[in-house]
Scaffold this motif. Structure first.
Motif, PDB file in Angstrom:
ATOM      1  N   GLN A   1     -13.288 -56.332 -43.393  1.00 13.85           N
ATOM      2  CA  GLN A   1     -14.532 -56.509 -44.167  1.00 13.85           C
ATOM      3  C   GLN A   1     -15.700 -55.753 -43.536  1.00 13.85           C
ATOM      4  N   ARG A   2     -15.489 -54.462 -43.311  1.00 14.30           N
ATOM      5  CA  ARG A   2     -16.493 -53.686 -42.571  1.00 14.30           C
ATOM      6  C   ARG A   2     -17.878 -53.734 -43.209  1.00 14.30           C
ATOM      7  N   ARG A   3     -17.907 -53.586 -44.534  1.00 14.21           N
ATOM      8  CA  ARG A   3     -19.225 -53.507 -45.187  1.00 14.21           C
ATOM      9  C   ARG A   3     -20.009 -54.802 -45.017  1.00 14.21           C
TER      10      ARG A   3
ATOM     11  N   ILE B   1     -35.130 -44.465 -30.372  1.00 11.47           N
ATOM     12  CA  ILE B   1     -34.115 -44.803 -29.361  1.00 11.47           C
ATOM     13  C   ILE B   1     -32.914 -45.463 -30.025  1.00 11.47           C
ATOM     14  N   ASP B   2     -31.724 -44.918 -29.754  1.00  6.71           N
ATOM     15  CA  ASP B   2     -30.486 -45.478 -30.299  1.00  6.71           C
ATOM     16  C   ASP B   2     -29.702 -46.147 -29.165  1.00  6.71           C
ATOM     17  N   PRO B   3     -29.715 -47.492 -29.099  1.00  6.13           N
ATOM     18  CA  PRO B   3     -29.010 -48.173 -28.000  1.00  6.13           C
ATOM     19  C   PRO B   3     -27.489 -48.054 -28.114  1.00  6.13           C
TER      20      PRO B   3
ATOM     21  N   LEU C   1     -23.957 -37.022 -45.931  1.00  8.67           N
ATOM     22  CA  LEU C   1     -23.626 -35.597 -45.771  1.00  8.67           C
ATOM     23  C   LEU C   1     -23.045 -35.331 -44.380  1.00  8.67           C
ATOM     24  N   ASN C   2     -21.919 -35.988 -44.110  1.00  8.87           N
ATOM     25  CA  ASN C   2     -21.279 -35.872 -42.810  1.00  8.87           C
ATOM     26  C   ASN C   2     -19.901 -35.250 -43.000  1.00  8.87           C
ATOM     27  N   SER C   3     -19.606 -34.194 -42.243  1.00  9.72           N
ATOM     28  CA  SER C   3     -18.348 -33.459 -42.434  1.00  9.72           C
ATOM     29  C   SER C   3     -17.128 -34.265 -42.010  1.00  9.72           C
ATOM     30  N   SER C   4     -17.328 -35.478 -41.450  1.00 11.54           N
ATOM     31  CA  SER C   4     -16.179 -36.353 -41.196  1.00 11.54           C
ATOM     32  C   SER C   4     -15.693 -36.966 -42.509  1.00 11.54           C
ATOM     33  N   ARG C   5     -16.499 -36.868 -43.568  1.00 12.20           N
ATOM     34  CA  ARG C   5     -16.057 -37.333 -44.899  1.00 12.20           C
ATOM     35  C   ARG C   5     -15.417 -36.152 -45.623  1.00 12.20           C
ATOM     36  N   LYS C   6     -14.205 -36.405 -46.130  1.00 10.79           N
ATOM     37  CA  LYS C   6     -13.409 -35.306 -46.675  1.00 10.79           C
ATOM     38  C   LYS C   6     -14.082 -34.522 -47.808  1.00 10.79           C
TER      39      LYS C   6
ATOM     40  N   ILE D   1     -30.869 -33.452 -38.169  1.00  9.13           N
ATOM     41  CA  ILE D   1     -29.844 -32.461 -37.812  1.00  9.13           C
ATOM     42  C   ILE D   1     -28.929 -33.100 -36.771  1.00  9.13           C
ATOM     43  N   ASP D   2     -27.696 -33.396 -37.213  1.00  6.03           N
ATOM     44  CA  ASP D   2     -26.771 -34.240 -36.453  1.00  6.03           C
ATOM     45  C   ASP D   2     -25.668 -33.357 -35.867  1.00  6.03           C
ATOM     46  N   THR D   3     -25.833 -32.954 -34.611  1.00  5.01           N
ATOM     47  CA  THR D   3     -24.818 -32.109 -33.987  1.00  5.01           C
ATOM     48  C   THR D   3     -24.810 -32.256 -32.470  1.00  5.01           C
TER      49      THR D   3
ATOM     50  N   LEU E   1     -34.250 -34.435 -34.774  1.00  5.95           N
ATOM     51  CA  LEU E   1     -33.152 -33.940 -33.940  1.00  5.95           C
ATOM     52  C   LEU E   1     -32.227 -35.104 -33.581  1.00  5.95           C
ATOM     53  N   ASN E   2     -30.953 -35.004 -33.984  1.00  6.93           N
ATOM     54  CA  ASN E   2     -29.960 -36.057 -33.736  1.00  6.93           C
ATOM     55  C   ASN E   2     -28.769 -35.433 -33.001  1.00  6.93           C
ATOM     56  N   SER E   3     -28.755 -35.430 -31.654  1.00  7.31           N
ATOM     57  CA  SER E   3     -29.582 -36.255 -30.812  1.00  7.31           C
ATOM     58  C   SER E   3     -29.622 -35.709 -29.391  1.00  7.31           C
TER      59      SER E   3
HETATM   60  N1  THG Z   1     -26.144 -42.714 -34.032  1.00  7.25           N
HETATM   61  C1  THG Z   1     -26.716 -41.521 -34.284  1.00  7.25           C
HETATM   62  N2  THG Z   1     -26.160 -40.617 -35.115  1.00  7.25           N
HETATM   63  C2  THG Z   1     -24.961 -40.878 -35.703  1.00  7.25           C
HETATM   64  C3  THG Z   1     -24.340 -42.116 -35.482  1.00  7.25           C
HETATM   65  C4  THG Z   1     -24.960 -43.048 -34.605  1.00  7.25           C
HETATM   66  N3  THG Z   1     -24.378 -39.973 -36.539  1.00  7.25           N
HETATM   67  C5  THG Z   1     -23.032 -40.145 -37.011  1.00  7.25           C
HETATM   68  C6  THG Z   1     -22.721 -41.607 -37.249  1.00  7.25           C
HETATM   69  N4  THG Z   1     -23.128 -42.401 -36.100  1.00  7.25           N
HETATM   70  C7  THG Z   1     -23.455 -42.091 -38.501  1.00  7.25           C
HETATM   71  N5  THG Z   1     -22.986 -41.397 -39.664  1.00  7.25           N
HETATM   72  C8  THG Z   1     -21.854 -41.775 -40.390  1.00  7.25           C
HETATM   73  C9  THG Z   1     -21.479 -40.973 -41.451  1.00  7.25           C
HETATM   74  C10 THG Z   1     -20.395 -41.307 -42.236  1.00  7.25           C
HETATM   75  C11 THG Z   1     -19.683 -42.452 -41.952  1.00  7.25           C
HETATM   76  C12 THG Z   1     -20.056 -43.248 -40.904  1.00  7.25           C
HETATM   77  C13 THG Z   1     -21.148 -42.901 -40.109  1.00  7.25           C
HETATM   78  C14 THG Z   1     -18.521 -42.817 -42.813  1.00  7.25           C
HETATM   79  N6  THG Z   1     -17.950 -44.037 -42.643  1.00  7.25           N
HETATM   80  C15 THG Z   1     -16.802 -44.611 -43.293  1.00  7.25           C
HETATM   81  C16 THG Z   1     -15.642 -44.701 -42.303  1.00  7.25           C
HETATM   82  O1  THG Z   1     -15.837 -44.370 -41.148  1.00  7.25           O
HETATM   83  O2  THG Z   1     -14.598 -45.119 -42.690  1.00  7.25           O
HETATM   84  C17 THG Z   1     -16.349 -43.939 -44.499  1.00  7.25           C
HETATM   85  C18 THG Z   1     -17.193 -44.317 -45.624  1.00  7.25           C
HETATM   86  C19 THG Z   1     -16.758 -43.577 -46.859  1.00  7.25           C
HETATM   87  O3  THG Z   1     -15.674 -43.825 -47.352  1.00  7.25           O
HETATM   88  O4  THG Z   1     -17.558 -42.759 -47.315  1.00  7.25           O
HETATM   89  O5  THG Z   1     -18.130 -42.042 -43.645  1.00  7.25           O
HETATM   90  O6  THG Z   1     -24.448 -44.153 -34.364  1.00  7.25           O
HETATM   91  N7  THG Z   1     -27.907 -41.249 -33.708  1.00  7.25           N
END
Ligand code: THG
Length: 267
Positions: A205-207, A159-161, A8-13, A74-76, A95-97
């Protein structure tokens, strides 16, 4: 392994569209699917809605909580949006972050005091991402002290390094792993977390790379990861790593589950 669902990230269309069009059904389903796949938190990010972000979170959070029994992350980066999100969230949110940046601390600490959420701490400050494990550890140490003084349990701190992309920094993975190891050694009671996808940015080969990286990080003490819980191969890599470390599920469960699933999922 504690899983935080990232979808559920708004960076995904499709998610951005659903947020803009107030498609309640899509957003609730997307959240519930992730919970059913094993996520312990559902990350929600509406940052792409820009000045509409605070009101979007105020609307989306209760909407999702109608259907979920797990809390939201909550990621903002926007303190105003964080405030609205925390107010709207029932029970303890994640809380993120927070980070080592002075402005972040100043705006978020009062909210943390008031709402007592679990908190993700990014190892980052005004100077940017740390270039050494020592520096990452010093940021983590300082912020954990601050949060514990505010009354948070170490158990509620993640903790997120921060993993850098290997395509840009060839030594990103060893740097991450060494930071992780030092943080765990110094603060065994706090949890560690990582967003998976950064490490493989710009890489083929990201995945596959994400899967291998997660397995290595897990075996080096990573407690939690932000990832796509609907990625079946990734989830099976986690089960395999857990079975190898004799965590849940047991090796027997792993064997049984794997035999069932290999019928559907090719290696
Ligand atoms: N640390 C913390 N919070 C974070 C991150 C982190 N929040 C945002 C991000 N990094 C993690 N969340 C996402 C959500 C969506 C995608 C990646 C990370 C995503 N990725 C593919 C891409 O970038 O191409 C697309 C996948 C798809 O097609 O759906 O969408 O590091 N604390």
């Amino acid at each position: 392994m504690i899983i935080i669902g990232e979808r559920l990230n708004s960076s995904r269309k499709p998610v951005l569209q659903a947020m803009e069009n107030k498609d309640e059904n899509y957003l609730q389903k997307e959240a519930l699917k992730q919970e059913q796949a094993g996520a312990s938190f559902i990350d929600v990010n509406a940052a792409a809605l820009l000045d509409k972000e605070p009101e979007a979170l105020e609307w989306i959070i209760p909407l999702l909580q109608e259907k979920l029994s797990v809390p939201l992350a909550i990621d903002t980066p926007n303190p105003k949006a964080m405030e609205e999100g925390l107010k709207a969230h029932r029970g303890k949110a994640l809380l993120n972050s927070l980070s080592g940046e002075k402005e972040k601390i100043k705006s978020l600490l009062p909210l943390i005091k008031e709402h007592k959420p679990s908190v993700i701490v990014l190892c980052l400050d005004e100077k940017g991402l740390p270039r050494s494990p020592e520096y990452a550890l010093s940021i983590a140490n300082r912020l954990v002290d601050l949060l514990v003084k505010e009354g948070l349990d170490t158990d509620d701190i993640f903790i997120d390094p921060l993993a850098h992309p290997v395509s840009i920094e060839p030594d990103a993975a060893p740097l991450f792993l060494e930071s992780l190891r030092r943080i765990k050694e110094k603060m065994p009671d706090v949890k560690t977390i990582a967003g998976l996808s950064n490490i493989s940015f710009g890489f083929p080969q990201r995945r596959l790379v994400n899967r291998i990286f997660l397995s290595i990080a897990f075996l080096n003490g990573l407690d939690a990861a932000i990832l796509d819980p609907l990625d079946a191969k990734l989830l099976r890599a986690i089960s395999a790593a857990e079975a190898l470390l004799d965590q849940e599920p047991s090796l027997q469960d792993y064997g049984r589950e794997t035999r069932k699933k290999t019928i559907k999922i090719k290696e």
